[in-house]
Design an enzyme around this catalytic site. Sequence first.
Site, PDB file in Angstrom:
ATOM      1  N   GLY A 127      -9.307 -11.474 -17.251  1.00  0.00           N
ATOM      2  CA  GLY A 127      -9.445 -10.868 -18.575  1.00  0.00           C
ATOM      3  C   GLY A 127      -9.056 -11.801 -19.717  1.00  0.00           C
ATOM      4  O   GLY A 127      -9.306 -11.490 -20.888  1.00  0.00           O
ATOM      5  N   TYR A 128      -8.425 -12.939 -19.397  1.00  0.00           N
ATOM      6  CA  TYR A 128      -7.866 -13.757 -20.475  1.00  0.00           C
ATOM      7  C   TYR A 128      -8.235 -15.222 -20.423  1.00  0.00           C
ATOM      8  O   TYR A 128      -7.729 -16.007 -21.203  1.00  0.00           O
ATOM      9  CB  TYR A 128      -6.329 -13.597 -20.495  1.00  0.00           C
ATOM     10  CG  TYR A 128      -5.932 -12.159 -20.728  1.00  0.00           C
ATOM     11  CD1 TYR A 128      -5.960 -11.628 -22.008  1.00  0.00           C
ATOM     12  CD2 TYR A 128      -5.606 -11.326 -19.655  1.00  0.00           C
ATOM     13  CE1 TYR A 128      -5.663 -10.292 -22.222  1.00  0.00           C
ATOM     14  CE2 TYR A 128      -5.316  -9.990 -19.863  1.00  0.00           C
ATOM     15  CZ  TYR A 128      -5.344  -9.481 -21.144  1.00  0.00           C
ATOM     16  OH  TYR A 128      -5.060  -8.161 -21.363  1.00  0.00           O
TER      17      TYR A 128
ATOM     18  N   GLU B 182       4.328  -9.010 -13.535  1.00  0.00           N
ATOM     19  CA  GLU B 182       3.334  -9.978 -14.035  1.00  0.00           C
ATOM     20  C   GLU B 182       3.894 -10.735 -15.252  1.00  0.00           C
ATOM     21  O   GLU B 182       3.653 -11.928 -15.418  1.00  0.00           O
ATOM     22  CB  GLU B 182       2.043  -9.254 -14.402  1.00  0.00           C
ATOM     23  CG  GLU B 182       0.893 -10.180 -14.732  1.00  0.00           C
ATOM     24  CD  GLU B 182      -0.412  -9.407 -14.911  1.00  0.00           C
ATOM     25  OE1 GLU B 182      -1.197  -9.342 -13.961  1.00  0.00           O
ATOM     26  OE2 GLU B 182      -0.635  -8.871 -16.022  1.00  0.00           O
TER      27      GLU B 182
ATOM     28  N   HIS C 207      -5.937 -15.024 -14.846  1.00  0.00           N
ATOM     29  CA  HIS C 207      -6.381 -13.630 -14.958  1.00  0.00           C
ATOM     30  C   HIS C 207      -7.794 -13.582 -15.546  1.00  0.00           C
ATOM     31  O   HIS C 207      -8.068 -14.241 -16.563  1.00  0.00           O
ATOM     32  CB  HIS C 207      -5.399 -12.878 -15.863  1.00  0.00           C
ATOM     33  CG  HIS C 207      -5.518 -11.393 -15.798  1.00  0.00           C
ATOM     34  ND1 HIS C 207      -6.650 -10.730 -16.234  1.00  0.00           N
ATOM     35  CD2 HIS C 207      -4.665 -10.439 -15.352  1.00  0.00           C
ATOM     36  CE1 HIS C 207      -6.473  -9.421 -16.066  1.00  0.00           C
ATOM     37  NE2 HIS C 207      -5.281  -9.226 -15.525  1.00  0.00           N
TER      38      HIS C 207
ATOM     39  N   ALA D 257       0.879  -1.175   0.000  1.00  0.00           N
ATOM     40  CA  ALA D 257       0.000   0.000   0.000  1.00  0.00           C
ATOM     41  C   ALA D 257       0.913   1.221   0.000  1.00  0.00           C
ATOM     42  O   ALA D 257       1.120   1.886   1.013  1.00  0.00           O
ATOM     43  CB  ALA D 257      -0.900  -0.022   1.226  1.00  0.00           C
ATOM     44  N   VAL D 258       1.486   1.463  -1.162  1.00  0.00           N
ATOM     45  CA  VAL D 258       2.470   2.543  -1.290  1.00  0.00           C
ATOM     46  C   VAL D 258       1.779   3.776  -1.878  1.00  0.00           C
ATOM     47  O   VAL D 258       0.966   3.666  -2.800  1.00  0.00           O
ATOM     48  CB  VAL D 258       3.652   2.084  -2.186  1.00  0.00           C
ATOM     49  CG1 VAL D 258       4.676   3.205  -2.363  1.00  0.00           C
ATOM     50  CG2 VAL D 258       4.313   0.844  -1.592  1.00  0.00           C
ATOM     51  N   GLY D 259       2.122   4.930  -1.320  1.00  0.00           N
ATOM     52  CA  GLY D 259       1.509   6.181  -1.792  1.00  0.00           C
ATOM     53  C   GLY D 259       0.018   6.169  -1.498  1.00  0.00           C
ATOM     54  O   GLY D 259      -0.435   5.725  -0.443  1.00  0.00           O
ATOM     55  N   LYS D 260      -0.763   6.617  -2.466  1.00  0.00           N
ATOM     56  CA  LYS D 260      -2.210   6.750  -2.248  1.00  0.00           C
ATOM     57  C   LYS D 260      -2.930   5.405  -2.132  1.00  0.00           C
ATOM     58  O   LYS D 260      -4.093   5.359  -1.755  1.00  0.00           O
ATOM     59  CB  LYS D 260      -2.825   7.577  -3.376  1.00  0.00           C
ATOM     60  CG  LYS D 260      -2.390   9.038  -3.358  1.00  0.00           C
ATOM     61  CD  LYS D 260      -3.077   9.779  -4.494  1.00  0.00           C
ATOM     62  CE  LYS D 260      -2.575  11.207  -4.605  1.00  0.00           C
ATOM     63  NZ  LYS D 260      -3.031  11.841  -5.850  1.00  0.00           N
TER      64      LYS D 260
HETATM   65  C1  UD2 Z   1      -2.173  -5.375 -12.855  1.00  0.00           C
HETATM   66  C2  UD2 Z   1      -2.073  -6.554 -11.924  1.00  0.00           C
HETATM   67  C3  UD2 Z   1      -1.046  -6.236 -10.859  1.00  0.00           C
HETATM   68  C4  UD2 Z   1       0.290  -5.953 -11.504  1.00  0.00           C
HETATM   69  C5  UD2 Z   1       0.156  -4.859 -12.565  1.00  0.00           C
HETATM   70  C6  UD2 Z   1       1.378  -4.796 -13.458  1.00  0.00           C
HETATM   71  C7  UD2 Z   1      -4.134  -7.833 -11.714  1.00  0.00           C
HETATM   72  C8  UD2 Z   1      -5.557  -7.769 -11.279  1.00  0.00           C
HETATM   73  N1  UD2 Z   1      -3.377  -6.761 -11.356  1.00  0.00           N
HETATM   74  O1  UD2 Z   1      -2.818  -4.399 -12.015  1.00  0.00           O
HETATM   75  O2  UD2 Z   1      -0.923  -7.295  -9.945  1.00  0.00           O
HETATM   76  O3  UD2 Z   1       0.790  -7.154 -12.074  1.00  0.00           O
HETATM   77  O4  UD2 Z   1      -0.933  -5.075 -13.448  1.00  0.00           O
HETATM   78  O5  UD2 Z   1       2.305  -3.941 -12.976  1.00  0.00           O
HETATM   79  O6  UD2 Z   1      -3.699  -8.785 -12.300  1.00  0.00           O
HETATM   80  N2  UD2 Z   1       0.847  -0.386  -5.762  1.00  0.00           N
HETATM   81  C9  UD2 Z   1       0.975   0.517  -4.716  1.00  0.00           C
HETATM   82  N3  UD2 Z   1       1.115   1.839  -5.020  1.00  0.00           N
HETATM   83  C10 UD2 Z   1       1.135   2.303  -6.298  1.00  0.00           C
HETATM   84  C11 UD2 Z   1       0.997   1.380  -7.339  1.00  0.00           C
HETATM   85  C12 UD2 Z   1       0.846   0.052  -7.052  1.00  0.00           C
HETATM   86  O7  UD2 Z   1       0.960   0.148  -3.541  1.00  0.00           O
HETATM   87  O8  UD2 Z   1       1.243   3.536  -6.490  1.00  0.00           O
HETATM   88  C13 UD2 Z   1       0.710  -1.821  -5.426  1.00  0.00           C
HETATM   89  C14 UD2 Z   1      -0.678  -2.133  -4.873  1.00  0.00           C
HETATM   90  O9  UD2 Z   1      -0.578  -3.206  -3.975  1.00  0.00           O
HETATM   91  C15 UD2 Z   1      -1.426  -2.563  -6.107  1.00  0.00           C
HETATM   92  C16 UD2 Z   1      -0.338  -3.318  -6.878  1.00  0.00           C
HETATM   93  O10 UD2 Z   1       0.874  -2.617  -6.600  1.00  0.00           O
HETATM   94  O11 UD2 Z   1      -2.542  -3.357  -5.760  1.00  0.00           O
HETATM   95  C17 UD2 Z   1      -0.563  -3.425  -8.377  1.00  0.00           C
HETATM   96  O12 UD2 Z   1      -0.569  -2.150  -8.988  1.00  0.00           O
HETATM   97  P1  UD2 Z   1      -1.816  -1.611  -9.829  1.00  0.00           P
HETATM   98  O13 UD2 Z   1      -3.040  -1.931  -9.080  1.00  0.00           O
HETATM   99  O14 UD2 Z   1      -1.600  -0.219 -10.184  1.00  0.00           O
HETATM  100  O15 UD2 Z   1      -1.749  -2.457 -11.127  1.00  0.00           O
HETATM  101  P2  UD2 Z   1      -2.967  -2.867 -12.092  1.00  0.00           P
HETATM  102  O16 UD2 Z   1      -4.274  -2.517 -11.533  1.00  0.00           O
HETATM  103  O17 UD2 Z   1      -2.690  -2.373 -13.459  1.00  0.00           O
END
Ligand code: UD2
Length: 334
Positions: A215-216, A283, A213, A102-105
């Site tokens: 989506g796929y 991923e 996943h 849970a980094v940043g927002k």
């Molecule tokens: C997808 C994937 C994610 C990751 C990413 C590729 C799924 C549902 N999600 O999600 O696991 O592989 O693509 O990079 O398959 N986080 C922070 N602070 C930030 C940004 C991220 O804490 O500013 C952490 C947080 O735990 C978050 C995770 O990283 O849940 C994944 O980041 P995301 O949610 O932005 O990535 P998303 O939704 O594109």
Amino acid sequence: MNVALATPHPRYVYFSFFSERLNREMTIDEDQQYHRSIEITTWLWSVQHSQARPLFYFSRCTDVVSVTPWLAPIVWEGTFDAVLIDNIYKPMNLTVATTVFAVGKYVRFLQDFLETAEKHFMVGFHVRYYVFTDRPHDVPSVNLSQGRHLSVIQVPGSNRWQEISARRMEIIQTTIERQIRGEADYIFCLDVDSKFHAHWGSESLGRLVAVIHPGYYEQTRDRFPYERRPASTAYIPMDEGDYYYGGAMIGGFVEDVYTLAKVCRTRFEEDAGNSIEAAWQEESHLNRYLLDNKPSKVLSPEYLWQDIKAKTKEVKVIRFSGVIKNYADVRPNV
Ligand code: UD2
């Protein structure tokens, strides 16, 4: 940890129980009567085992594939009995580590994540949450059930979400080395921008566990967003690949997830040294790793849905789902 040997001949009891129980609904009275008849069933099985019908258990789930080509189970509603599996694992007194970044927002997603996990995730098991954040003071106080603990571990922030996402492997690796290895048997690494909606229990435990996943799962592999550039260590050619696994969940024995995290981290750094970042960061590396190291259990998209996606008919239960978020609002960069 050989579950088959936990009690004398457990299979004899359980398979007979399944075949009856899952073929029709039972009243509570019938159910209790059934428990009383277990001893007789056990005896009957030993006498007539060739006529017993354990495979009826699987026949309820015919509209989805419930086993991989390498014979790992794919866990869907209807392929398991949650009470039965919990009864096998609970006496083992296991501890399940759960890491979440849970980094940043993204700290704003923690409250719902933790509150819903307390209702649905590994209920009745020892759970140790490891929350990685750059904002320890913003970690909400959530009431945890007995046997469940939460540690907050401070990590650096970043002005690139790609880096936050990708550095998870490195941080998981080092935290397993320093702490988790001595505190847990199994580990799940989960995305924080998600909520639990229904039972997620010991049916998900295995040596190396990945999730398909959402989506796929209906696509052919040439449509999977694997890393396609041969210059990357995450490269997967068009004619290879089993499933497209989501990066929002990795699980298994602590040591197996440790090896996965270490290999993915090393490859990510090797790519960085060659000025290449895989299409979907960790991923992509996860998918490459799991192609070479097949998961021993695969979770269906019930265990990783997305609120933005309408429920489909084969998904009977949504257990864990990513919330709808405004990327521009929560990420440090776009
Ligand atoms: C997808 C994937 C994610 C990751 C990413 C590729 C799924 C549902 N999600 O999600 O696991 O592989 O693509 O990079 O398959 N986080 C922070 N602070 C930030 C940004 C991220 O804490 O500013 C952490 C947080 O735990 C978050 C995770 O990283 O849940 C994944 O980041 P995301 O949610 O932005 O990535 P998303 O939704 O594109």
